[in-house]
Design a protein around this motif. Structure first.
Motif, PDB file in Angstrom:
ATOM      1  N   GLY A 186       0.797  -1.219   0.000  1.00 33.17           N
ATOM      2  CA  GLY A 186       0.000   0.000   0.000  1.00 33.17           C
ATOM      3  C   GLY A 186       0.825   1.263   0.000  1.00 33.17           C
ATOM      4  N   VAL A 187       2.123   1.176   0.347  1.00 34.26           N
ATOM      5  CA  VAL A 187       3.016   2.327   0.301  1.00 34.26           C
ATOM      6  C   VAL A 187       3.629   2.392  -1.092  1.00 34.26           C
ATOM      7  CG1 VAL A 187       5.059   3.433   1.288  1.00 34.26           C
ATOM      8  CG2 VAL A 187       3.497   2.146   2.766  1.00 34.26           C
ATOM      9  N   ARG A 188       3.650   3.571  -1.702  1.00 34.89           N
ATOM     10  CA  ARG A 188       4.228   3.711  -3.042  1.00 34.89           C
ATOM     11  C   ARG A 188       5.648   3.176  -3.069  1.00 34.89           C
ATOM     12  NH1 ARG A 188       1.720   7.133  -6.859  1.00 34.89           N
ATOM     13  NH2 ARG A 188       3.720   7.499  -7.854  1.00 34.89           N
ATOM     14  N   SER A 217       4.733  14.397   0.492  1.00 38.48           N
ATOM     15  CA  SER A 217       4.491  13.025   0.000  1.00 38.48           C
ATOM     16  C   SER A 217       5.465  12.102   0.716  1.00 38.48           C
ATOM     17  CB  SER A 217       4.687  12.959  -1.518  1.00 38.48           C
ATOM     18  OG  SER A 217       5.953  13.497  -1.883  1.00 38.48           O
ATOM     19  N   GLU A 231       1.052  12.916   4.715  1.00 37.82           N
ATOM     20  CA  GLU A 231       0.664  11.773   3.879  1.00 37.82           C
ATOM     21  C   GLU A 231      -0.848  11.642   3.806  1.00 37.82           C
ATOM     22  OE1 GLU A 231       0.770   9.325   1.906  1.00 37.82           O
ATOM     23  OE2 GLU A 231       2.866   9.428   1.336  1.00 37.82           O
ATOM     24  N   SER A 288      -1.930   8.519   2.509  1.00 39.71           N
ATOM     25  CA  SER A 288      -2.055   7.063   2.467  1.00 39.71           C
ATOM     26  C   SER A 288      -2.081   6.510   3.886  1.00 39.71           C
ATOM     27  CB  SER A 288      -0.882   6.455   1.700  1.00 39.71           C
ATOM     28  OG  SER A 288      -0.713   5.090   2.013  1.00 39.71           O
ATOM     29  N   ASP A 344     -11.351   3.458   2.633  1.00 41.18           N
ATOM     30  CA  ASP A 344     -10.292   3.534   1.638  1.00 41.18           C
ATOM     31  C   ASP A 344      -9.009   3.967   2.342  1.00 41.18           C
ATOM     32  OD1 ASP A 344     -10.518   3.731  -1.724  1.00 41.18           O
ATOM     33  OD2 ASP A 344      -8.658   4.419  -0.807  1.00 41.18           O
ATOM     34  N   GLY A 345      -7.887   3.470   1.837  1.00 43.74           N
ATOM     35  CA  GLY A 345      -6.599   3.854   2.392  1.00 43.74           C
ATOM     36  C   GLY A 345      -6.105   5.182   1.900  1.00 43.74           C
ATOM     37  N   ASP A 346      -6.765   5.752   0.893  1.00 46.30           N
ATOM     38  CA  ASP A 346      -6.373   7.029   0.313  1.00 46.30           C
ATOM     39  C   ASP A 346      -7.306   8.114   0.824  1.00 46.30           C
ATOM     40  OD1 ASP A 346      -5.168   8.913  -1.541  1.00 46.30           O
ATOM     41  OD2 ASP A 346      -6.970   8.641  -2.771  1.00 46.30           O
ATOM     42  N   HIS A 363     -11.209   6.616   6.705  1.00 48.50           N
ATOM     43  CA  HIS A 363      -9.826   6.484   6.224  1.00 48.50           C
ATOM     44  C   HIS A 363      -9.177   5.343   7.000  1.00 48.50           C
ATOM     45  CE1 HIS A 363      -5.592   8.398   5.665  1.00 48.50           C
ATOM     46  NE2 HIS A 363      -5.928   7.714   4.577  1.00 48.50           N
ATOM     47  N   ASP A 380      -6.279   1.804   6.716  1.00 44.39           N
ATOM     48  CA  ASP A 380      -5.381   0.872   6.043  1.00 44.39           C
ATOM     49  C   ASP A 380      -6.103  -0.472   5.979  1.00 44.39           C
ATOM     50  OD1 ASP A 380      -3.257  -0.468   4.942  1.00 44.39           O
ATOM     51  OD2 ASP A 380      -2.110  -0.597   6.802  1.00 44.39           O
ATOM     52  N   VAL A 422      -0.166   0.158  -7.108  1.00 51.10           N
ATOM     53  CA  VAL A 422       0.191   1.197  -6.149  1.00 51.10           C
ATOM     54  C   VAL A 422       1.302   1.990  -6.805  1.00 51.10           C
ATOM     55  CG1 VAL A 422       1.039   1.766  -3.865  1.00 51.10           C
ATOM     56  CG2 VAL A 422      -0.435  -0.229  -4.179  1.00 51.10           C
TER      57      VAL A 422
END
Length: 364
Positions: free
Chosen positions: A20-22, A51, A69, A71, A254-256, A278, A280, A301
């Motif tokens: 889930g982390v970019r 970011s 963040e 996320s 949602d995680g976003d 929100h 995870d 992702v």
């Protein structure tokens, strides 16, 4: 959660990551070049990172990180690393959190989320950078970086690209006094009896995506009246709002954070009630369970294909589904989710069409 794989030039640093982390299981390539560039420039003191991802910039010597963040997965990683990260989306004011603005700001442009989102990031970075302050901006040449830097240069007044590595780029800009560019307007559309509000960067913000359209069509006869329904990975909130329109008691997660704000706006614009959270995956749901779970799980992702996130969704559905309840999932045909769903019960293929499949499984 695990240590991220770092490029050789950063191998003496340590940063955590998780699905889930970019960039998972690595760090994002643009952020890696950003860290190398800021270390070369001997950046020190307070740095606002819009970011932050896993907090790589905070691992640099002499940097005191202000981590921001959207996320939920990244926020979990940042908190595990001992950083007091702030959840926010482009356009959110940060003066309540940090009354005095940092002289150095950095941001990795998520060009894969579309032009409007990158433009929103640039406008936000401008608002957060004081006159005379410095912005480091990183991104992917193939995702519009040069175009976004030109737009940023018009607002900031000066700046140039100072680092290149493959397709990744870093530019450095110094802000002159002047007005901040406006945030882009959200997209809006009507579909399935609901009014959808899509904020910049949210998946399928301008129209319903094909997979969701197929799933809602396949479930048109589903009776949801008075049932507790979870929209897992809600995006704009179109699936949860569709369920609410059919009389369900809906929870959307949602995680976003940008997606959560979109889902809240969709419910409000449609005159519907429900709670958008929100989270995870299901971490913020407490002990809630559901009669029906609806999901179009992500498998990208950033720039990578990461099936770990979708598998976390399926594991969460297994935890949250009541006896007699059903999970309905839509996915690209080749994605191998049947075995993961099989831990709940026998998997049924409700629909296969246009490169997608709708899978359903009921708990005994």
């Amino acid at each position: 959660m695990r240590p991220a794989r770092l490029p050789e030039k950063l191998d003496r640093l340590t940063v955590l990551t998780k699905p889930g982390v970019r960039g998972f299981p690595d760090v994002d390539a643009a952020q890696a070049l950003l860290a190398q560039t800021m270390r070369r420039d001997r950046v020190r003191g307070d740095v606002l990172d819009l970011s932050a991802m896993g907090g790589l910039i905070g691992a640099l010597d002499s940097v005191k990180l202000r981590a921001v963040e959207g996320s939920a997965a990244a926020l979990k990683v940042l908190h595990a690393a001992g950083l007091d990260a702030h959840p926010a989306i482009p356009g959110d004011p940060l003066t309540g959190r940090w009354p005095e603005r940092a002289r150095t700001v950095c941001v990795v442009l998520a060009g894969d989320r579309g032009n409007a989102y990158a433009e929103a990031q640039v406008a936000w970075a401008h608002a957060c950078t004081p006159p005379g302050g410095t912005l480091y901006i990183a991104g992917d040449r193939d995702k519009g970086f040069d175009r976004y830097v030109r737009a940023a240069g018009k607002a900031f007044g000066s700046g140039e690209t100072i680092a290149r590595d493959g397709g990744m780029r870093v530019a450095k800009l110094v802000r002159r006094p002047g007005p901040t560019p406006p945030q882009p307007d959200p997209e809006t559309f009507e579909a399935f009896g609901v009014s959808v509000v899509g904020l910049p960067g949210v998946f399928s913000a301008a129209k319903p995506d094909k997979a969701t359209t197929l799933m809602l069509g396949a479930l048109d006869s589903l009776n949801l009246d008075s049932l507790d329904v979870l929209d897992l990975g809600c995006g704009t909130g179109i699936i949860g709002a569709w369920a609410a329109r059919r009389g369900a008691n809906v929870t959307l997660v949602d995680g976003d954070l940008q997606s959560v704000r979109s889902a809240q706006a969709t419910l409000a614009a449609s005159g519907l009630t429900g709670e958008a959270i929100h989270s995870d995956v299901d971490a913020a749901l407490g002990d809630r369970t559901f009669d029906v779970i609806l999901t179009n799980p992500p498998f990208h992702v950033g720039r990578g294909v990461v099936l770990d996130v979708a598998r976390e969704f399926i594991a969460a559905a297994a935890r949250r589904l009541r006896p007699g309840g059903t999970v309905h999932l839509v996915a690209n045909e080749p994605l191998p989710y049947e075995a993961d769903l099989g831990v709940i019960g026998p998997v049924r293929e409700t629909l296969r069409e246009g490169g997608f499949k709708v899978l359903s499984v009921t708990r005994a």
